[in-house]
Design a protein around this motif. Structure first.
Motif, short mmCIF file in Angstrom:
data_model
loop_
_atom_site.label_atom_id
_atom_site.label_comp_id
_atom_site.label_asym_id
_atom_site.label_seq_id
_atom_site.Cartn_x
_atom_site.Cartn_y
_atom_site.Cartn_z
N MET A 162 0.81 -1.20 0.00
CA MET A 162 0.00 0.00 0.00
C MET A 162 0.85 1.26 0.00
O MET A 162 0.37 2.31 -0.36
N GLY A 163 2.09 1.18 0.45
CA GLY A 163 2.95 2.34 0.44
C GLY A 163 3.13 2.95 1.82
O GLY A 163 2.56 2.52 2.81
N THR A 164 3.92 3.98 1.87
CA THR A 164 4.21 4.66 3.12
C THR A 164 2.99 5.41 3.63
O THR A 164 2.29 6.05 2.88
N CYS A 165 2.79 5.32 4.93
CA CYS A 165 1.66 5.97 5.59
C CYS A 165 1.83 7.49 5.55
O CYS A 165 2.88 8.01 5.88
N LYS A 166 0.78 8.17 5.14
CA LYS A 166 0.82 9.64 5.08
C LYS A 166 0.03 10.28 6.23
O LYS A 166 0.20 11.45 6.52
N CYS A 167 -0.84 9.51 6.88
CA CYS A 167 -1.68 10.07 7.93
C CYS A 167 -1.03 10.03 9.31
O CYS A 167 -1.42 10.76 10.20
N GLY A 168 -0.08 9.15 9.50
CA GLY A 168 0.60 9.03 10.79
C GLY A 168 -0.02 8.05 11.76
O GLY A 168 0.45 7.90 12.87
N TYR A 169 -1.09 7.37 11.37
CA TYR A 169 -1.77 6.45 12.27
C TYR A 169 -1.36 4.99 12.09
O TYR A 169 -1.85 4.12 12.78
N SER A 170 -0.47 4.71 11.19
CA SER A 170 -0.09 3.33 10.91
C SER A 170 0.49 2.64 12.13
O SER A 170 1.25 3.22 12.90
N THR A 171 0.11 1.37 12.31
CA THR A 171 0.67 0.57 13.40
C THR A 171 1.77 -0.34 12.88
O THR A 171 2.35 -1.11 13.64
N ASP A 172 2.09 -0.24 11.60
CA ASP A 172 3.12 -1.05 10.97
C ASP A 172 4.50 -0.56 11.43
O ASP A 172 4.76 0.64 11.48
N ALA A 173 5.38 -1.49 11.75
CA ALA A 173 6.72 -1.14 12.24
C ALA A 173 7.52 -0.33 11.23
O ALA A 173 8.35 0.50 11.61
N GLU A 174 7.28 -0.56 9.95
CA GLU A 174 8.01 0.16 8.91
C GLU A 174 7.23 1.36 8.38
O GLU A 174 7.58 1.95 7.37
N LYS A 175 6.15 1.73 9.09
CA LYS A 175 5.31 2.89 8.76
C LYS A 175 4.65 2.78 7.39
O LYS A 175 4.39 3.78 6.73
N ASN A 176 4.36 1.54 6.97
CA ASN A 176 3.60 1.34 5.74
C ASN A 176 2.11 1.47 6.07
O ASN A 176 1.67 1.13 7.16
#
Length: 49
Positions: A1-15
């Motif tokens: 899906m790509g890098t998180c832009k909203c800042g709410y991602s719980t993924d360790a790599e911020k995807n």
């Protein structure tokens, strides 16, 4: 899906992992409950922030 832009991602790599959808739903629920209980000013603040 790509890098998180909203800042709410719980993924360790911020995807992006769709966490923003949960945050959006919870926020909408809180806003509805505030409006139903006469706290329109607070709900307006949450809508814009």
């Amino acid at each position: 899906m790509g890098t998180c832009k909203c800042g709410y991602s719980t993924d360790a790599e911020k995807n992006c992992n769709g966490t923003h959808n949960v945050v959006k739903a919870v926020k909408a629920d809180i806003i509805a409950k505030l409006e139903a209980n006469g706290f329109a000013e607070v709900s307006d603040y949450l809508k814009t922030n």
